[in-house]
Design a protein around this motif. Structure first.
Motif, PDB file in Angstrom:
ATOM      1  N   PRO A   3      46.512  49.591  34.196  1.00  0.00           N
ATOM      2  CA  PRO A   3      46.327  48.310  33.500  1.00  0.00           C
ATOM      3  C   PRO A   3      46.135  47.134  34.466  1.00  0.00           C
ATOM      4  CG  PRO A   3      48.581  49.124  33.244  1.00  0.00           C
ATOM      5  CD  PRO A   3      47.798  50.212  33.899  1.00  0.00           C
ATOM      6  N   ILE A   4      46.695  47.227  35.663  1.00  0.00           N
ATOM      7  CA  ILE A   4      46.521  46.153  36.651  1.00  0.00           C
ATOM      8  C   ILE A   4      45.066  46.134  37.129  1.00  0.00           C
ATOM      9  CG2 ILE A   4      47.213  45.314  38.944  1.00  0.00           C
ATOM     10  CD1 ILE A   4      50.011  46.621  38.312  1.00  0.00           C
ATOM     11  N   LEU A   5      44.512  47.315  37.397  1.00  0.00           N
ATOM     12  CA  LEU A   5      43.112  47.394  37.806  1.00  0.00           C
ATOM     13  C   LEU A   5      42.202  46.902  36.687  1.00  0.00           C
ATOM     14  CD1 LEU A   5      40.936  48.211  39.846  1.00  0.00           C
ATOM     15  CD2 LEU A   5      41.054  50.534  38.923  1.00  0.00           C
ATOM     16  N   LYS A   6      42.501  47.303  35.467  1.00  0.00           N
ATOM     17  CA  LYS A   6      41.702  46.893  34.308  1.00  0.00           C
ATOM     18  C   LYS A   6      41.673  45.365  34.197  1.00  0.00           C
ATOM     19  CE  LYS A   6      41.679  47.550  29.268  1.00  0.00           C
ATOM     20  NZ  LYS A   6      40.333  47.953  28.990  1.00  0.00           N
ATOM     21  N   LYS A   7      42.837  44.740  34.286  1.00  0.00           N
ATOM     22  CA  LYS A   7      42.924  43.277  34.192  1.00  0.00           C
ATOM     23  C   LYS A   7      42.253  42.612  35.395  1.00  0.00           C
ATOM     24  CE  LYS A   7      44.456  39.382  32.457  1.00  0.00           C
ATOM     25  NZ  LYS A   7      43.862  38.818  31.265  1.00  0.00           N
ATOM     26  N   ALA A   8      42.346  43.224  36.570  1.00  0.00           N
ATOM     27  CA  ALA A   8      41.723  42.657  37.767  1.00  0.00           C
ATOM     28  C   ALA A   8      40.204  42.636  37.637  1.00  0.00           C
ATOM     29  CB  ALA A   8      42.142  43.445  39.006  1.00  0.00           C
ATOM     30  N   ILE A   9      39.623  43.725  37.125  1.00  0.00           N
ATOM     31  CA  ILE A   9      38.165  43.780  36.939  1.00  0.00           C
ATOM     32  C   ILE A   9      37.749  42.774  35.872  1.00  0.00           C
ATOM     33  CG2 ILE A   9      36.191  45.217  36.265  1.00  0.00           C
ATOM     34  CD1 ILE A   9      37.446  46.014  38.960  1.00  0.00           C
ATOM     35  N   GLU A  10      38.540  42.661  34.828  1.00  0.00           N
ATOM     36  CA  GLU A  10      38.261  41.689  33.770  1.00  0.00           C
ATOM     37  C   GLU A  10      38.279  40.265  34.342  1.00  0.00           C
ATOM     38  OE1 GLU A  10      40.872  40.085  30.116  1.00  0.00           O
ATOM     39  OE2 GLU A  10      40.524  42.253  30.080  1.00  0.00           O
ATOM     40  N   THR A  11      39.280  39.965  35.161  1.00  0.00           N
ATOM     41  CA  THR A  11      39.396  38.644  35.777  1.00  0.00           C
ATOM     42  C   THR A  11      38.225  38.377  36.714  1.00  0.00           C
ATOM     43  OG1 THR A  11      41.813  38.784  35.631  1.00  0.00           O
ATOM     44  CG2 THR A  11      40.902  37.165  37.173  1.00  0.00           C
ATOM     45  N   LEU A  12      37.902  39.357  37.550  1.00  0.00           N
ATOM     46  CA  LEU A  12      36.766  39.214  38.460  1.00  0.00           C
ATOM     47  C   LEU A  12      35.479  38.966  37.679  1.00  0.00           C
ATOM     48  CD1 LEU A  12      35.789  39.402  41.447  1.00  0.00           C
ATOM     49  CD2 LEU A  12      35.350  41.828  41.011  1.00  0.00           C
ATOM     50  N   SER A  13      35.349  39.626  36.551  1.00  0.00           N
ATOM     51  CA  SER A  13      34.143  39.501  35.728  1.00  0.00           C
ATOM     52  C   SER A  13      33.984  38.102  35.133  1.00  0.00           C
ATOM     53  CB  SER A  13      34.162  40.537  34.603  1.00  0.00           C
ATOM     54  OG  SER A  13      34.197  41.838  35.155  1.00  0.00           O
ATOM     55  N   HIS A  14      35.083  37.373  35.002  1.00  0.00           N
ATOM     56  CA  HIS A  14      35.022  35.994  34.497  1.00  0.00           C
ATOM     57  C   HIS A  14      34.702  35.001  35.609  1.00  0.00           C
ATOM     58  CE1 HIS A  14      36.254  36.935  30.457  1.00  0.00           C
ATOM     59  NE2 HIS A  14      37.326  37.557  30.887  1.00  0.00           N
ATOM     60  N   VAL A  15      34.906  35.417  36.856  1.00  0.00           N
ATOM     61  CA  VAL A  15      34.742  34.516  37.997  1.00  0.00           C
ATOM     62  C   VAL A  15      33.361  34.646  38.644  1.00  0.00           C
ATOM     63  CG1 VAL A  15      35.686  33.900  40.259  1.00  0.00           C
ATOM     64  CG2 VAL A  15      37.223  34.536  38.413  1.00  0.00           C
ATOM     65  N   VAL A  16      32.851  35.866  38.711  1.00  0.00           N
ATOM     66  CA  VAL A  16      31.550  36.085  39.358  1.00  0.00           C
ATOM     67  C   VAL A  16      30.433  36.072  38.311  1.00  0.00           C
ATOM     68  CG1 VAL A  16      32.614  37.490  41.165  1.00  0.00           C
ATOM     69  CG2 VAL A  16      31.534  38.619  39.246  1.00  0.00           C
ATOM     70  N   ASN A  17      29.227  35.934  38.788  1.00  0.00           N
ATOM     71  CA  ASN A  17      28.053  36.030  37.922  1.00  0.00           C
ATOM     72  C   ASN A  17      27.724  37.516  37.799  1.00  0.00           C
ATOM     73  OD1 ASN A  17      25.558  36.036  36.729  1.00  0.00           O
ATOM     74  ND2 ASN A  17      24.671  34.487  38.084  1.00  0.00           N
ATOM     75  N   VAL A  18      28.129  38.142  36.695  1.00  0.00           N
ATOM     76  CA  VAL A  18      27.957  39.590  36.563  1.00  0.00           C
ATOM     77  C   VAL A  18      26.495  40.004  36.559  1.00  0.00           C
ATOM     78  CG1 VAL A  18      30.186  39.957  35.439  1.00  0.00           C
ATOM     79  CG2 VAL A  18      28.157  39.619  34.035  1.00  0.00           C
ATOM     80  N   SER A  19      25.595  39.099  36.186  1.00  0.00           N
ATOM     81  CA  SER A  19      24.173  39.472  36.166  1.00  0.00           C
ATOM     82  C   SER A  19      23.624  39.699  37.570  1.00  0.00           C
ATOM     83  CB  SER A  19      23.346  38.419  35.430  1.00  0.00           C
ATOM     84  OG  SER A  19      23.363  37.199  36.134  1.00  0.00           O
ATOM     85  N   THR A  20      24.265  39.090  38.573  1.00  0.00           N
ATOM     86  CA  THR A  20      23.850  39.322  39.962  1.00  0.00           C
ATOM     87  C   THR A  20      24.879  40.149  40.724  1.00  0.00           C
ATOM     88  OG1 THR A  20      24.835  37.235  40.715  1.00  0.00           O
ATOM     89  CG2 THR A  20      22.501  37.187  40.079  1.00  0.00           C
ATOM     90  N   GLY A  21      25.975  40.506  40.051  1.00  0.00           N
ATOM     91  CA  GLY A  21      26.995  41.351  40.690  1.00  0.00           C
ATOM     92  C   GLY A  21      27.627  40.656  41.878  1.00  0.00           C
ATOM     93  N   ILE A  22      27.764  41.405  42.963  1.00  0.00           N
ATOM     94  CA  ILE A  22      28.397  40.838  44.161  1.00  0.00           C
ATOM     95  C   ILE A  22      27.345  40.485  45.211  1.00  0.00           C
ATOM     96  CG2 ILE A  22      30.697  41.800  43.816  1.00  0.00           C
ATOM     97  CD1 ILE A  22      29.931  44.102  45.692  1.00  0.00           C
ATOM     98  N   ALA A  23      26.126  40.179  44.741  1.00  0.00           N
ATOM     99  CA  ALA A  23      25.046  39.827  45.664  1.00  0.00           C
ATOM    100  C   ALA A  23      25.306  38.486  46.349  1.00  0.00           C
ATOM    101  CB  ALA A  23      23.710  39.784  44.918  1.00  0.00           C
ATOM    102  N   HIS A  24      25.919  37.545  45.647  1.00  0.00           N
ATOM    103  CA  HIS A  24      26.218  36.251  46.252  1.00  0.00           C
ATOM    104  C   HIS A  24      27.392  36.416  47.214  1.00  0.00           C
ATOM    105  CE1 HIS A  24      27.468  32.087  46.726  1.00  0.00           C
ATOM    106  NE2 HIS A  24      26.261  31.752  46.284  1.00  0.00           N
ATOM    107  N   PRO A  25      27.298  35.841  48.407  1.00  0.00           N
ATOM    108  CA  PRO A  25      28.362  36.018  49.408  1.00  0.00           C
ATOM    109  C   PRO A  25      29.759  35.614  48.925  1.00  0.00           C
ATOM    110  CG  PRO A  25      26.437  35.011  50.422  1.00  0.00           C
ATOM    111  CD  PRO A  25      26.174  35.073  48.941  1.00  0.00           C
TER     112      PRO A  25
END
Length: 101
Positions: A3-25
């Motif tokens: 559940p910690i990993l699940k929430k972490a990915i969810e949180t990351l998904s709200h912070v980054v632009n998911v359409s470009t993934g981790i392409a931005h530095p």
């Protein structure tokens, strides 16, 4: 799925632009900080779990794959360079853990 990993990915998904993934530095640095902090806490970083959770959070398939590969590398003790450290990962993981307990 942890559940910690699940929430972490969810949180990351709200912070980054998911359409470009981790392409931005900055997004890449956030992901690296988050995965390093999770690894430090002993949270398993399963490539398949990260991939499926990224897909669940609307990441395009190729970006979800890149994220899961990064997680697996860090989870296996691989070294990564964080080019734009924001001191975001460890405080965020501590917050997630405290919210889930």
């Amino acid at each position: 799925m942890n559940p910690i990993l699940k929430k972490a990915i969810e949180t990351l998904s709200h912070v980054v632009n998911v359409s470009t993934g981790i392409a931005h530095p900055l997004d890449e640095s956030r992901a690296k900080e988050l995965f390093k902090a999770l690894h430090k806490q002993g949270i398993p970083l399963s490539s398949s779990d990260v991939y499926s959770e990224a897909i669940n959070n609307s990441w395009p398939e190729r970006h979800a794959k890149a994220l899961s590969e990064l997680a697996e590398k860090i989870g296996n003790g691989g070294r990564v360079q964080i080019k734009h450290p924001k001191d975001w990962g460890e405080p965020m993981v501590r917050k997630i853990i405290s919210e889930l307990n």
